[in-house]
Design an enzyme around this catalytic site. Structure first.
Site, PDB file in Angstrom:
ATOM      1  CD  GLN A 112      -2.992  -1.245   1.939  1.00  0.00           C
ATOM      2  OE1 GLN A 112      -2.729  -1.085   3.222  1.00  0.00           O
ATOM      3  NE2 GLN A 112      -4.362  -1.203   1.917  1.00  0.00           N
ATOM      4  CG  ASN A 241      -0.263   4.708   7.433  1.00  0.00           C
ATOM      5  OD1 ASN A 241      -0.640   4.406   6.189  1.00  0.00           O
ATOM      6  ND2 ASN A 241      -0.518   5.850   8.234  1.00  0.00           N
ATOM      7  CB  CYS A 242       2.416   0.542   4.436  1.00  0.00           C
ATOM      8  SG  CYS A 242       4.105   0.982   4.584  1.00  0.00           S
ATOM      9  CB  VAL A 243      -3.117   2.877   5.185  1.00  0.00           C
ATOM     10  CG1 VAL A 243      -3.051   4.022   4.843  1.00  0.00           C
ATOM     11  CG2 VAL A 243      -4.748   2.337   5.206  1.00  0.00           C
TER      12      VAL A 243
END
Length: 428
Positions: A112, A241-243
């Site tokens: 993501q 984060n890798c959202v």
């Protein structure tokens, strides 16, 4: 608390013999910064590139974007808990190299991560096509575990931003923004006739590379709590984060949260900005119930008549969002939600994974499933082969000529749920 943001307007960026700001140009000593970042034993190689608005450049996969700043007066320092000691920020003066950003990229960490096009149609969907970017490409040591890889790149980005920020230490700002916040009681008493509005700031904390940090603490380990909005502007919250790229809040977004900025703007005129509550987004139902109940209780406790709630991410966090809404409304607090939609490529599917009747005031910042054609760019910084691996990409997304067909969720910040984007829903 009183925070002054000294805004230094930067019109250009270039490599030079010395890192400094001169005549509104940020010069960067490439060798010095490279050597600084390579002090991390987890880094095999560092490459530094410049990407300016209008350049025929595509950056992929992007992990984080950070605004260079430096603390010049008052307690604490930049990115407390990471770069500086854990000391409360939000007081004194911080200088901002406005118009610049550090962008981190390199070997993919999680699927993501996203795209920044500096020109072409994709540039219209990301705010970071308008910033003067120092792109930091990190090659980790072989065999580095995924979470350690993310941490290494995150720290390299923060180190680079702090290094650049120091160039603004002794420069007189173009103008100063002042954020003077009194106590909750003082604010409530100051404007008794105005509606008291709180901000419930949801942070992505699902783990597995979906993390956000507050003063260096992983926010999934906290219960909802109050935070002074000046602390947010002063770097207390950092992204890890890798959202999905479209609706992740990069560190730059936290540093420039537009919801807080607008609440300050109308404070004392149309509303009384009563406070900020940060809350996490959990994985288990019990944790969601606990956090939403606690967050709603805090908003009620500080005396809010209304609340704005912003989400980060989609799917599982939709449940946290609607739980917050339902519990706030049940307590008699009028609530507005900010979210994006995943309504399918034809826009005909259910937009959110969860819904409640109380959610009757919702701001949509766009449908992340919309597809877009991105023409080839002359220069690629990063790794174009990841285009079919990142969220929003798919098999066949990368064409032979280098063009892409992707969902806009692949573009950094395209449907940012703080409203830091151009997309808006109209009607319903």
């Amino acid at each position: 608390m009183c925070l002054e943001l000294g805004i230094l307007k930067i019109d250009d960026i270039a490599f030079g013999d010395k890192t400094e700001v001169h005549s509104r140009c940020l010069y960067i000593n490439k060798i010095e910064l490279t050597e600084l970042l390579k002090e991390d034993p987890n880094i095999e190689n560092v490459e530094l590139d410049l990407a300016k608005p209008g350049d025929d450049v595509r950056i992929i996969p992007v992990k984080d974007v950070i605004e260079p700043r430096v603390k010049v007066k008052g307690p604490g320092g930049v990115f407390p808990g990471f770069i500086s000691k854990v000391e409360k920020v939000g007081n004194g003066r911080t200088h901002v190299l406005a118009g610049t950003a550090v962008v981190t990229t390199g070997k993919i960490v999680g699927f993501q991560e996203g795209i920044i096009d500096m020109s072409g149609p994709g540039a219209e969907y990301t705010p970071f096509s308008k910033t003067l970017n120092l792109v930091v490409t990190i090659t980790p040591e072989k065999g580095l575990a995924q979470h350690k890889h993310e941490q290494t790149v995150r720290m390299a980005g923060l180190e680079a931003a702090a290094y650049l920020g120091k160039a603004g230490s002794n420069i007189e700002p173009d103008h100063i923004e002042t954020y003077d916040t009194g106590s909750i009681l003082e604010n409530a008493a100051k404007y008794p006739a105005l509606p008291k509005v709180a901000y419930l700031y949801m942070l992505q904390t699902q783990g597995l590379l979906h993390d956000t940090y507050v003063y260096g603490v992983d926010a999934k380990r906290i219960i909802p709590t109050l935070i002074n909005p000046a602390e947010v502007f002063d770097g207390a919250i950092v992204s890890g984060n890798c959202v999905s790229a479209c609706d992740k809040n990069t560190t730059f977004h936290h540093q420039n949260n537009p919801v807080i900025r607008e609440l300050f703007k109308y404070h004392g005129q149309e509303l009384s900005f009563i406070g900020v509550v940060i809350s996490n987004e959990n994985v288990t139902l019990a944790d969601k119930e606990r956090s939403s109940s606690y967050a709603a209780g805090l908003v009620k406790m500080i005396g809010a008549d209304g609340a704005i709630v912003s989400e980060e991410g989609f799917g599982n966090p939709d449940t946290d969002l609607v739980m917050n809404c339902r519990k706030l409304e049940t307590l008699g607090i009028k609530t507005v939600l900010i979210t994006d939609e995943y309504a399918g490529r034809d826009g005909a599917s259910q937009s959110l994974a969860d819904a409640v009747p109380e959610a009757d005031a919702v701001i949509s910042v766009g449908n992340a499933n919309e597809t877009i054609e991105l023409p080839p760019r002359k220069r690629i910084i990063g790794d174009i082969s990841t285009a079919e691996l990142i969220a929003g990409g798919f098999a066949g997304a990368l064409k032979e000529d280098g063009s892409l067909q992707v969902e806009i969720q692949a573009i950094i910040g395209s449907t940012n749920e703080l409203g830091f984007s151009k997309l808006r829903g109209e009607g319903f």
